[in-house]
Design a protein around this motif. Structure first.
Motif, PDB file in Angstrom:
ATOM      1  N   ASP A 180       0.850  -1.235  -0.012  1.00 38.73           N
ATOM      2  CA  ASP A 180      -0.064  -0.137   0.186  1.00 38.73           C
ATOM      3  C   ASP A 180       1.010   1.256   0.031  1.00 38.73           C
ATOM      4  OD1 ASP A 180      -2.376  -1.607   0.256  1.00 38.73           O
ATOM      5  OD2 ASP A 180      -1.956  -1.687   2.456  1.00 38.73           O
ATOM      6  N   LEU A 181       2.068   1.069   0.515  1.00 39.11           N
ATOM      7  CA  LEU A 181       3.018   1.997   0.605  1.00 39.11           C
ATOM      8  C   LEU A 181       4.474   1.903   0.037  1.00 39.11           C
ATOM      9  CD1 LEU A 181       3.465   4.784   2.160  1.00 39.11           C
ATOM     10  CD2 LEU A 181       4.721   3.560   4.215  1.00 39.11           C
ATOM     11  N   PHE A 182       4.387   2.428  -1.199  1.00 40.52           N
ATOM     12  CA  PHE A 182       5.603   2.246  -1.863  1.00 40.52           C
ATOM     13  C   PHE A 182       6.780   3.010  -1.404  1.00 40.52           C
ATOM     14  CE2 PHE A 182       2.088   1.409  -4.660  1.00 40.52           C
ATOM     15  CZ  PHE A 182       2.222   0.019  -5.061  1.00 40.52           C
ATOM     16  N   PHE A 183       8.101   2.254  -1.269  1.00 41.09           N
ATOM     17  CA  PHE A 183       9.280   3.016  -0.903  1.00 41.09           C
ATOM     18  C   PHE A 183      10.316   1.850  -1.098  1.00 41.09           C
ATOM     19  CE2 PHE A 183       7.522   0.520   2.888  1.00 41.09           C
ATOM     20  CZ  PHE A 183       8.719  -0.332   3.152  1.00 41.09           C
ATOM     21  N   THR A 184      11.526   2.209  -1.382  1.00 40.71           N
ATOM     22  CA  THR A 184      12.706   1.485  -1.383  1.00 40.71           C
ATOM     23  C   THR A 184      12.916   0.369  -0.394  1.00 40.71           C
ATOM     24  OG1 THR A 184      13.619   3.265  -2.892  1.00 40.71           O
ATOM     25  CG2 THR A 184      15.087   1.168  -2.284  1.00 40.71           C
ATOM     26  N   ALA A 185      12.559  -0.958  -0.670  1.00 41.41           N
ATOM     27  CA  ALA A 185      12.798  -1.957   0.344  1.00 41.41           C
ATOM     28  C   ALA A 185      13.809  -2.695  -0.310  1.00 41.41           C
ATOM     29  CB  ALA A 185      11.496  -2.591   0.662  1.00 41.41           C
ATOM     30  N   ARG A 186      14.935  -3.304   0.464  1.00 36.93           N
ATOM     31  CA  ARG A 186      15.687  -4.343  -0.140  1.00 36.93           C
ATOM     32  C   ARG A 186      15.834  -5.608   0.557  1.00 36.93           C
ATOM     33  NH1 ARG A 186      16.267  -2.427  -4.697  1.00 36.93           N
ATOM     34  NH2 ARG A 186      17.238  -0.359  -5.016  1.00 36.93           N
ATOM     35  N   ASN A 187      15.726  -5.547   1.942  1.00 41.19           N
ATOM     36  CA  ASN A 187      15.736  -6.780   2.578  1.00 41.19           C
ATOM     37  C   ASN A 187      14.733  -6.786   3.829  1.00 41.19           C
ATOM     38  OD1 ASN A 187      16.119  -9.719   3.015  1.00 41.19           O
ATOM     39  ND2 ASN A 187      18.255  -9.565   2.293  1.00 41.19           N
ATOM     40  N   ILE A 188      14.520  -7.882   4.359  1.00 41.71           N
ATOM     41  CA  ILE A 188      13.440  -7.708   5.591  1.00 41.71           C
ATOM     42  C   ILE A 188      13.728  -9.127   6.566  1.00 41.71           C
ATOM     43  CG2 ILE A 188      11.749  -9.333   4.518  1.00 41.71           C
ATOM     44  CD1 ILE A 188       9.640  -7.825   6.038  1.00 41.71           C
ATOM     45  N   ALA A 189      13.786  -8.664   7.962  1.00 43.87           N
ATOM     46  CA  ALA A 189      14.075  -9.746   8.972  1.00 43.87           C
ATOM     47  C   ALA A 189      12.840  -9.480   9.987  1.00 43.87           C
ATOM     48  CB  ALA A 189      15.570  -9.711   9.502  1.00 43.87           C
ATOM     49  N   LEU A 190      12.394 -10.365  10.488  1.00 43.38           N
ATOM     50  CA  LEU A 190      11.392 -10.490  11.725  1.00 43.38           C
ATOM     51  C   LEU A 190      12.408 -11.068  12.800  1.00 43.38           C
ATOM     52  CD1 LEU A 190       9.624 -10.454   9.001  1.00 43.38           C
ATOM     53  CD2 LEU A 190       7.943 -11.707  10.515  1.00 43.38           C
ATOM     54  N   ASN A 191      11.761 -10.642  13.976  1.00 42.55           N
ATOM     55  CA  ASN A 191      12.541 -10.763  15.263  1.00 42.55           C
ATOM     56  C   ASN A 191      11.604 -11.971  16.067  1.00 42.55           C
ATOM     57  OD1 ASN A 191      10.197  -9.459  16.257  1.00 42.55           O
ATOM     58  ND2 ASN A 191      11.710  -8.247  17.758  1.00 42.55           N
ATOM     59  N   GLY A 192      10.524 -12.381  15.534  1.00 45.23           N
ATOM     60  CA  GLY A 192       9.832 -13.341  16.375  1.00 45.23           C
ATOM     61  C   GLY A 192       8.802 -12.770  17.348  1.00 45.23           C
ATOM     62  N   SER A 193       8.743 -11.612  17.601  1.00 50.37           N
ATOM     63  CA  SER A 193       7.690 -11.022  18.590  1.00 50.37           C
ATOM     64  C   SER A 193       6.940 -10.030  17.663  1.00 50.37           C
ATOM     65  CB  SER A 193       8.420 -10.474  19.640  1.00 50.37           C
ATOM     66  OG  SER A 193       9.207  -9.372  19.348  1.00 50.37           O
ATOM     67  N   GLY A 194       6.601 -10.121  16.513  1.00 54.33           N
ATOM     68  CA  GLY A 194       5.868  -9.048  15.691  1.00 54.33           C
ATOM     69  C   GLY A 194       6.379  -7.840  15.372  1.00 54.33           C
ATOM     70  N   LEU A 195       7.589  -7.655  15.188  1.00 53.75           N
ATOM     71  CA  LEU A 195       8.491  -6.520  14.604  1.00 53.75           C
ATOM     72  C   LEU A 195       9.159  -7.024  13.372  1.00 53.75           C
ATOM     73  CD1 LEU A 195       9.983  -4.710  17.697  1.00 53.75           C
ATOM     74  CD2 LEU A 195       7.705  -4.192  16.361  1.00 53.75           C
ATOM     75  N   ALA A 196       9.304  -6.116  12.358  1.00 54.67           N
ATOM     76  CA  ALA A 196       9.981  -6.347  11.182  1.00 54.67           C
ATOM     77  C   ALA A 196      11.208  -5.173  10.867  1.00 54.67           C
ATOM     78  CB  ALA A 196       9.400  -6.480  10.004  1.00 54.67           C
ATOM     79  N   LEU A 197      12.321  -5.608  10.822  1.00 54.51           N
ATOM     80  CA  LEU A 197      13.243  -4.594  10.433  1.00 54.51           C
ATOM     81  C   LEU A 197      13.386  -4.759   8.901  1.00 54.51           C
ATOM     82  CD1 LEU A 197      16.096  -5.666  12.830  1.00 54.51           C
ATOM     83  CD2 LEU A 197      14.645  -3.723  13.047  1.00 54.51           C
ATOM     84  N   ILE A 198      13.292  -3.678   8.212  1.00 48.06           N
ATOM     85  CA  ILE A 198      13.541  -3.290   6.844  1.00 48.06           C
ATOM     86  C   ILE A 198      14.596  -2.442   6.399  1.00 48.06           C
ATOM     87  CG2 ILE A 198      12.316  -2.641   4.556  1.00 48.06           C
ATOM     88  CD1 ILE A 198       9.656  -3.533   5.953  1.00 48.06           C
ATOM     89  N   ALA A 199      15.528  -3.106   5.504  1.00 49.15           N
ATOM     90  CA  ALA A 199      16.460  -2.345   4.720  1.00 49.15           C
ATOM     91  C   ALA A 199      15.874  -1.585   3.907  1.00 49.15           C
ATOM     92  CB  ALA A 199      17.760  -3.408   4.395  1.00 49.15           C
ATOM     93  N   SER A 200      15.931  -0.235   3.895  1.00 43.96           N
ATOM     94  CA  SER A 200      15.383   0.703   2.987  1.00 43.96           C
ATOM     95  C   SER A 200      16.364   1.583   2.173  1.00 43.96           C
ATOM     96  CB  SER A 200      14.255   1.718   3.989  1.00 43.96           C
ATOM     97  OG  SER A 200      13.341   0.819   4.417  1.00 43.96           O
ATOM     98  N   GLU A 201      17.449   0.976   1.986  1.00 49.43           N
ATOM     99  CA  GLU A 201      18.450   1.506   1.216  1.00 49.43           C
ATOM    100  C   GLU A 201      18.759   3.163   1.853  1.00 49.43           C
ATOM    101  OE1 GLU A 201      18.951   2.878  -3.580  1.00 49.43           O
ATOM    102  OE2 GLU A 201      18.577   0.746  -3.058  1.00 49.43           O
ATOM    103  N   ASP A 202      18.326   4.086   1.004  1.00 50.46           N
ATOM    104  CA  ASP A 202      18.594   5.626   1.242  1.00 50.46           C
ATOM    105  C   ASP A 202      17.727   6.151   2.663  1.00 50.46           C
ATOM    106  OD1 ASP A 202      16.524   5.741  -0.326  1.00 50.46           O
ATOM    107  OD2 ASP A 202      17.066   7.389  -1.238  1.00 50.46           O
ATOM    108  N   GLN A 203      17.178   5.153   3.103  1.00 52.67           N
ATOM    109  CA  GLN A 203      16.132   5.625   4.210  1.00 52.67           C
ATOM    110  C   GLN A 203      16.380   4.963   5.458  1.00 52.67           C
ATOM    111  OE1 GLN A 203      11.971   4.772   2.693  1.00 52.67           O
ATOM    112  NE2 GLN A 203      12.413   5.842   1.086  1.00 52.67           N
TER     113      GLN A 203
END
Length: 196
Positions: A145-168
């Motif tokens: 729904d929200l377009f942005f530069t996303a390169r990779n993703i990792a979840l921590n197992g408790s409902g949070l996601a870390l997204i590598a967003s290049e220049d962001q």
């Protein structure tokens, strides 16, 4: 380029290169002594002790595998170009079989994949969620729904996601509800581009 490097890290301060396997792997997942490596449009299973290639499976379409993840006895990968998410059953390491696939149009040539608890998360031009509870028939839960530069993703197992967003930098998202992918908790700026 240069091959798949098998490194003994039993002495963390003195890692030792044990063997170089002559394949140009783009993505690698290691499970139970087997390295599953993508090379072009194939998935190869390599025994880590012997370096012997156990199996080679041809992947659907033609393109580059930019993301590979494991959940349980399945591998999930994304092929940029034809934009295909594929599922592969690795429960028999000597006979990996393709199970299903789903075309997911993503305006990015570098899509990261994370899988867990029956959901695959795709990071590329935003975040998408795929229902993989039936690996033979993956289905889209929610498109971006929200377009942005996303390169990779990792979840921590408790409902949070870390997204590598290049220049962001790195975005931290609440993904407890896989339908709601726009719940940004906060972001962390980085001194350079963040890819993984």
């Amino acid at each position: 380029n240069g091959g798949l490097q098998l490194v003994d890290v039993s002495g963390p301060m003195l890692p030792v290169l044990k063997q170089t396997i002559n394949i140009n792997a783009s993505q690698v997942e290691v499970v139970d002594g087997i390295a599953y490596a993508t090379v072009g449009t194939s998935l190869r299973a390599v025994d880590l002790l012997s370096g012997e290639q156990i199996q080679q499976v041809t992947l659907p379409g033609s393109g580059t595998v930019t993301g590979l993840a494991r959940d349980g006895s399945y591998l999930y990968g994304f092929i940029s170009g034809p934009d295909i998410l594929f599922t592969a059953d690795k429960s028999n390491s000597a006979a990996v079989t393709l199970k299903g696939q789903l075309t997911v149009s993503i305006a990015s040539t570098d899509v990261g994949v994370f899988a867990g608890n029956g959901v695959a998360y795709l990071a590329g031009s935003g975040m998408r969620t795929i229902d993989i509870s039936n690996p033979a028939n993956p289905t889209l839960i929610s498109d971006s729904d929200l377009f942005f530069t996303a390169r990779n993703i990792a979840l921590n197992g408790s409902g949070l996601a870390l997204i590598a967003s290049e220049d962001q930098g790195i975005g931290v998202y609440d993904i407890i509800d896989p339908q709601n992918k726009n719940n940004v908790v906060f972001s962390i700026d980085t001194p350079g581009f963040t890819y993984g």
